[in-house]
Design a protein around this motif. Structure first.
Motif, mmCIF file in Angstrom:
data_model
loop_
_atom_site.group_PDB
_atom_site.id
_atom_site.type_symbol
_atom_site.label_atom_id
_atom_site.label_comp_id
_atom_site.label_asym_id
_atom_site.label_seq_id
_atom_site.Cartn_x
_atom_site.Cartn_y
_atom_site.Cartn_z
ATOM 1 N N MET A 243 10.462 -3.910 -4.520
ATOM 2 C CA MET A 243 9.756 -2.891 -3.768
ATOM 3 C C MET A 243 8.688 -3.567 -2.917
ATOM 4 O O MET A 243 7.976 -4.444 -3.384
ATOM 5 N N THR A 244 8.566 -3.135 -1.696
ATOM 6 C CA THR A 244 7.585 -3.712 -0.795
ATOM 7 C C THR A 244 6.401 -2.766 -0.605
ATOM 8 O O THR A 244 6.577 -1.546 -0.616
ATOM 9 N N LEU A 245 5.243 -3.328 -0.414
ATOM 10 C CA LEU A 245 4.031 -2.537 -0.218
ATOM 11 C C LEU A 245 4.031 -1.799 1.113
ATOM 12 O O LEU A 245 3.319 -0.822 1.282
ATOM 13 N N PHE A 246 4.803 -2.280 2.079
ATOM 14 C CA PHE A 246 4.761 -1.725 3.432
ATOM 15 C C PHE A 246 5.784 -0.616 3.688
ATOM 16 O O PHE A 246 5.732 0.042 4.711
ATOM 17 N N ALA A 247 6.714 -0.396 2.777
ATOM 18 C CA ALA A 247 7.758 0.623 2.956
ATOM 19 C C ALA A 247 7.209 2.013 2.636
ATOM 20 O O ALA A 247 6.292 2.156 1.825
ATOM 21 N N PRO A 248 7.772 3.067 3.244
ATOM 22 C CA PRO A 248 7.374 4.429 2.866
ATOM 23 C C PRO A 248 7.545 4.609 1.364
ATOM 24 O O PRO A 248 8.509 4.138 0.776
ATOM 25 N N PHE A 249 6.607 5.318 0.764
ATOM 26 C CA PHE A 249 6.554 5.414 -0.697
ATOM 27 C C PHE A 249 6.414 6.863 -1.121
ATOM 28 O O PHE A 249 5.680 7.641 -0.506
ATOM 29 N N ILE B 108 2.578 -3.559 -8.842
ATOM 30 C CA ILE B 108 3.042 -3.499 -7.461
ATOM 31 C C ILE B 108 2.023 -4.151 -6.533
ATOM 32 O O ILE B 108 2.348 -4.596 -5.443
ATOM 33 N N ALA B 109 0.767 -4.207 -6.988
ATOM 34 C CA ALA B 109 -0.321 -4.777 -6.186
ATOM 35 C C ALA B 109 -1.490 -5.075 -7.110
ATOM 36 O O ALA B 109 -1.429 -4.816 -8.316
ATOM 37 N N GLY B 110 -2.537 -5.586 -6.529
ATOM 38 C CA GLY B 110 -3.780 -5.823 -7.259
ATOM 39 C C GLY B 110 -4.952 -5.523 -6.349
ATOM 40 O O GLY B 110 -4.810 -5.492 -5.119
ATOM 41 N N ILE B 111 -6.098 -5.275 -6.951
ATOM 42 C CA ILE B 111 -7.325 -5.030 -6.196
ATOM 43 C C ILE B 111 -8.352 -6.051 -6.656
ATOM 44 O O ILE B 111 -8.584 -6.209 -7.854
ATOM 45 N N VAL C 178 5.012 9.906 3.350
ATOM 46 C CA VAL C 178 4.270 9.878 4.619
ATOM 47 C C VAL C 178 3.383 8.640 4.725
ATOM 48 O O VAL C 178 2.753 8.425 5.752
ATOM 49 N N MET C 179 3.325 7.862 3.654
ATOM 50 C CA MET C 179 2.493 6.657 3.648
ATOM 51 C C MET C 179 3.196 5.577 2.844
ATOM 52 O O MET C 179 4.083 5.856 2.054
ATOM 53 N N SER C 180 2.759 4.346 3.047
ATOM 54 C CA SER C 180 3.281 3.227 2.263
ATOM 55 C C SER C 180 2.484 3.114 0.967
ATOM 56 O O SER C 180 1.414 3.722 0.823
ATOM 57 N N ALA C 181 2.990 2.329 0.047
ATOM 58 C CA ALA C 181 2.245 2.071 -1.188
ATOM 59 C C ALA C 181 0.920 1.388 -0.862
ATOM 60 O O ALA C 181 -0.104 1.678 -1.482
ATOM 61 N N LEU C 182 0.925 0.506 0.135
ATOM 62 C CA LEU C 182 -0.310 -0.167 0.550
ATOM 63 C C LEU C 182 -1.339 0.842 1.048
ATOM 64 O O LEU C 182 -2.519 0.758 0.685
ATOM 65 N N GLU C 183 -0.911 1.812 1.847
ATOM 66 C CA GLU C 183 -1.827 2.849 2.325
ATOM 67 C C GLU C 183 -2.376 3.666 1.160
ATOM 68 O O GLU C 183 -3.569 3.987 1.118
ATOM 69 N N ALA C 184 -1.528 4.003 0.197
ATOM 70 C CA ALA C 184 -1.971 4.778 -0.960
ATOM 71 C C ALA C 184 -3.019 4.013 -1.767
ATOM 72 O O ALA C 184 -4.050 4.578 -2.166
ATOM 73 N N VAL C 185 -2.797 2.737 -1.997
ATOM 74 C CA VAL C 185 -3.770 1.919 -2.733
ATOM 75 C C VAL C 185 -5.083 1.850 -1.959
ATOM 76 O O VAL C 185 -6.171 1.989 -2.531
ATOM 77 N N ALA C 186 -5.001 1.651 -0.651
ATOM 78 C CA ALA C 186 -6.204 1.562 0.178
ATOM 79 C C ALA C 186 -6.996 2.865 0.162
ATOM 80 O O ALA C 186 -8.233 2.851 0.068
ATOM 81 N N ILE C 187 -6.303 3.998 0.235
ATOM 82 C CA ILE C 187 -6.976 5.304 0.191
ATOM 83 C C ILE C 187 -7.704 5.483 -1.133
ATOM 84 O O ILE C 187 -8.880 5.855 -1.176
ATOM 85 N N ALA C 188 -7.010 5.232 -2.235
ATOM 86 C CA ALA C 188 -7.617 5.407 -3.558
ATOM 87 C C ALA C 188 -8.837 4.508 -3.733
ATOM 88 O O ALA C 188 -9.878 4.945 -4.233
ATOM 89 N N GLN C 189 -8.740 3.256 -3.311
ATOM 90 C CA GLN C 189 -9.854 2.328 -3.487
ATOM 91 C C GLN C 189 -11.034 2.704 -2.590
ATOM 92 O O GLN C 189 -12.180 2.637 -3.013
ATOM 93 N N ALA C 190 -10.764 3.114 -1.353
ATOM 94 C CA ALA C 190 -11.856 3.531 -0.463
ATOM 95 C C ALA C 190 -12.561 4.769 -1.025
ATOM 96 O O ALA C 190 -13.795 4.863 -0.995
ATOM 97 N N LEU C 191 -11.786 5.716 -1.564
ATOM 98 C CA LEU C 191 -12.400 6.896 -2.182
ATOM 99 C C LEU C 191 -13.240 6.526 -3.403
ATOM 100 O O LEU C 191 -14.278 7.128 -3.664
#
Length: 179
Positions: free
Chosen positions: A1-7, A33-36, A149-162
């Motif tokens: 699974m890639t972080l950039f694909a629609p998720f 799938i990723a790390g912060i 409507v978003m990639s996994a990377l976008e979802a991680v970024a949204i959650a962390q920014a919030l």
């Protein structure tokens, strides 16, 4: 699974542990799938791939009205979160990589840990806490992305920014109550 694909699906984002500078982002089966990588004092963070290579980073901007742009290492936008002036969550502006916008709604009245996201066609995702409010790790989340409507990377970024906005609100409230 890639972080950039629609998720679509669920991502688990554990809160930061004391003295640990990074946390994993997990799929429901427990696979990372990723790390912060957290930078507590500067409120910066990086998102890494499962191997630990940095994929994107956030360097908050602004003094009075903070903005949380998350960009890839070559400067492309992943997301940009601009909290609202009077209502940080419900008045937030959230722009995705392709330029689409999502509306953020804080679901709980007194907690800054439950959110829903709306796109053109309705509800597209929600963040729910996975721990209690008064636990040692209160910002552990499950991000359920209902539509791709978003990639996994976008979802991680949204959650962390919030998370950063919520922590900032809490520390401001604590400072105001100690006066």
């Amino acid at each position: 699974m890639t972080l950039f694909a629609p998720f679509s699906g669920t991502l688990y984002l554990p809160d930061k542990e004391f003295l640990n500078t990074s946390t994993p982002v997990l799929l429901p089966d427990g696979r990372p799938i990723a790390g912060i990588v957290w930078h507590t004092w500067t409120q910066r963070f990086e998102i890494t791939d499962p191997a630990g290579s940095i994929v994107a980073e956030c360097r908050p901007e602004g003094v009075f009205r903070r903005r949380y742009p998350v960009r890839t290492l070559d400067g492309r936008r992943v997301v940009q979160l601009s909290p609202g002036a009077w209502r940080p969550f419900n008045g937030a502006e959230l722009i995705l990589a392709a330029g689409g916008q999502l509306t953020v709604r804080q679901v709980s009245v007194w907690s800054d840990r439950k959110f829903e996201f709306y796109g053109q066609h309705g509800l597209v995702g929600r963040i729910m806490p996975t721990t209690g409010t008064f636990s040692f790790r209160p910002d552990s989340y499950a991000f359920e992305v209902l539509a791709p409507v978003m990639s996994a990377l976008e979802a991680v970024a949204i959650a962390q920014a919030l998370r950063l906005v919520a922590r900032g609100n809490r520390s401001s409230a604590a400072a105001a109550s100690s006066v």
